[in-house]
Motif scaffolding. Structure first.
Motif, short mmCIF file in Angstrom:
data_model
loop_
_atom_site.label_atom_id
_atom_site.label_comp_id
_atom_site.label_asym_id
_atom_site.label_seq_id
_atom_site.Cartn_x
_atom_site.Cartn_y
_atom_site.Cartn_z
N UNK A 279 0.81 -1.22 0.00
CA UNK A 279 0.00 0.00 0.00
C UNK A 279 0.84 1.28 0.00
N UNK A 280 2.13 1.16 0.31
CA UNK A 280 3.01 2.32 0.18
C UNK A 280 3.90 2.19 -1.06
N UNK B 192 7.97 -6.41 6.50
CA UNK B 192 8.28 -5.89 5.16
C UNK B 192 7.25 -4.85 4.71
N UNK B 193 6.13 -4.78 5.43
CA UNK B 193 5.05 -3.88 5.03
C UNK B 193 3.99 -4.53 4.18
N UNK B 194 4.09 -5.85 4.02
CA UNK B 194 3.09 -6.60 3.26
C UNK B 194 1.91 -6.91 4.17
N UNK B 195 0.71 -6.73 3.62
CA UNK B 195 -0.50 -6.97 4.41
C UNK B 195 -1.61 -7.54 3.53
N UNK C 65 -2.98 -6.48 -0.37
CA UNK C 65 -1.97 -6.01 -1.31
C UNK C 65 -2.15 -6.72 -2.66
N UNK C 66 -1.87 -5.99 -3.74
CA UNK C 66 -2.03 -6.55 -5.08
C UNK C 66 -0.85 -7.44 -5.44
N UNK C 67 -1.16 -8.49 -6.21
CA UNK C 67 -0.13 -9.38 -6.73
C UNK C 67 -0.30 -9.43 -8.25
#
Length: 342
Positions: free
Chosen positions: A108-109, A157-160, A163-165
């Motif tokens: 998201x960032x 890592x900031x992954x939540x 999040x898009x893949x």
């Protein structure tokens, strides 16, 4: 005149930009810049669709042409205890073809991490069911290219969740004229519409009516062009032609769709397109796609008071590892050209 190398070069560049449905901002920004460099003014709707207006000889009539820049994709459903990512689908990807594909995880960032989509039984030397396990969305995970051993490592890592893949399009153009890539649905048609815009500007000739080009961002989930400008009375969706079973279309032709899952397209407009294809001596096919919907379908469902039709280049293995041929691109370009000239 169809400029094959120019169109294919633009298509390759567009295919390299991640734009899973719901995350098409970068592709729209790229398109906006490209179209403005040709010499057009543009607008971006609150929804994120790009609209390009072209003045015609008859300024009292406005026709629309649409193609969608959003693609199939995935989203993080949850983070597993072993540091892998469970997934949910965006649109309808053919999930067995995703096993082993490289991908980007977009946070998201806007940090981007790479990874690989794998079966939960990824090794023939370890798992007895490795060759038999279903490759549906519940049995695929993303293995991140970072040193993560648990959920907490991934979160750092900031992954939540959410999040898009985006997975690798794997673009290849062969000497024999085949274009092989994921997401030819519908970036091939986006490239064709940009080529049409460039042709109009270079030739300095006005189309017969006003035109509004709509590059939509949510087609793969059914509402890309659910709203269109109110002055449009006729909409030509330029998407893809399907191949297989009893269908006539091949990778070398322009498809004219008479009916899809939303019902029949406008009789008079579809007939005109067939007659245009005959007059121009194009290679074309007329087909019915019972498991298909388009931006024109969305506009009609959204209440637009329009005539609507659907055409596109023949694309094999749709929603999987897709392939078309430059002949299909050329035939589609020529049919669009004939349409706006009449």
């Amino acid at each position: 005149m169809f400029k094959q190398e120019e169109t294919v070069s633009f298509l390759k560049e567009l295919l390299s930009i991640n734009s899973p449905t719901g995350y098409a901002t970068n592709a729209i920004r790229f398109l906006k810049s490209a179209v403005e460099n040709i010499g057009y003014e543009t607008e971006v709707t609150p929804k994120g669709n790009l609209i390009v207006s072209v003045e015609g000889e008859d300024t009292n009539a406005t026709r629309g042409l649409s193609a969608h820049v959003d693609t199939l994709g995935l989203m993080v459903r949850s983070i597993n205890s072993d540091g892998t990512l469970s997934l949910t689908k965006l649109g309808g990807p053919l999930t067995p073809t995703l096993d082993g594909e490289y991908c980007d995880i977009i946070t998201r960032d806007d940090k981007v991490y790479t990874g690989t989509i794998l079966s939960k039984s990824p090794s023939i030397h370890v798992f007895k069911d490795a060759s038999k396990k279903e490759r549906d969305i519940d049995n695929l995970v993303v293995k991140i290219d970072e040193r993560v051993e648990n959920k907490e490592d991934v979160q750092k890592l900031g992954i939540q969740n959410g999040d898009f893949v985006a997975y690798d399009p794997k673009v290849t153009v062969t000497e024999s004229g085949f274009v092989k890539s994921r997401f030819l649905d519908d970036k091939a048609s986006v490239a064709l519409l940009v080529s049409i815009l460039k042709m109009l500007k270079e030739n300095g000739v006005k189309p017969k009516t006003n035109l509004k080009f709509i590059f939509s961002t949510y087609e793969e989930v059914g509402h890309g062009a659910a709203w269109i400008p109110e002055d449009i009375t006729e909409l030509l969706a330029v998407d893809m032609g399907c191949i297989g079973l009893d269908l006539e279309c091949t990778e070398y032709e322009v498809s004219i769709c008479a009916k899809d899952s939303s019902g029949p397209y406008d009789y008079e407009l579809t007939t005109k397109l067939i007659n245009f294809a005959k007059e121009a001596e194009l290679n074309y096919a007329v087909d019915i796609y019972p498991m298909y919907g388009s931006d024109a379908s969305a506009a009609l469902a959204g209440g637009a008071n329009i005539r609507a039709a659907l055409i596109g280049p023949g694309v094999a293995s749709s929603h999987g590892m897709e392939r078309t041929h430059v002949d299909a691109l050329k035939n589609t370009f020529e049919l669009i050209k004939k349409y706006i000239e009449n």
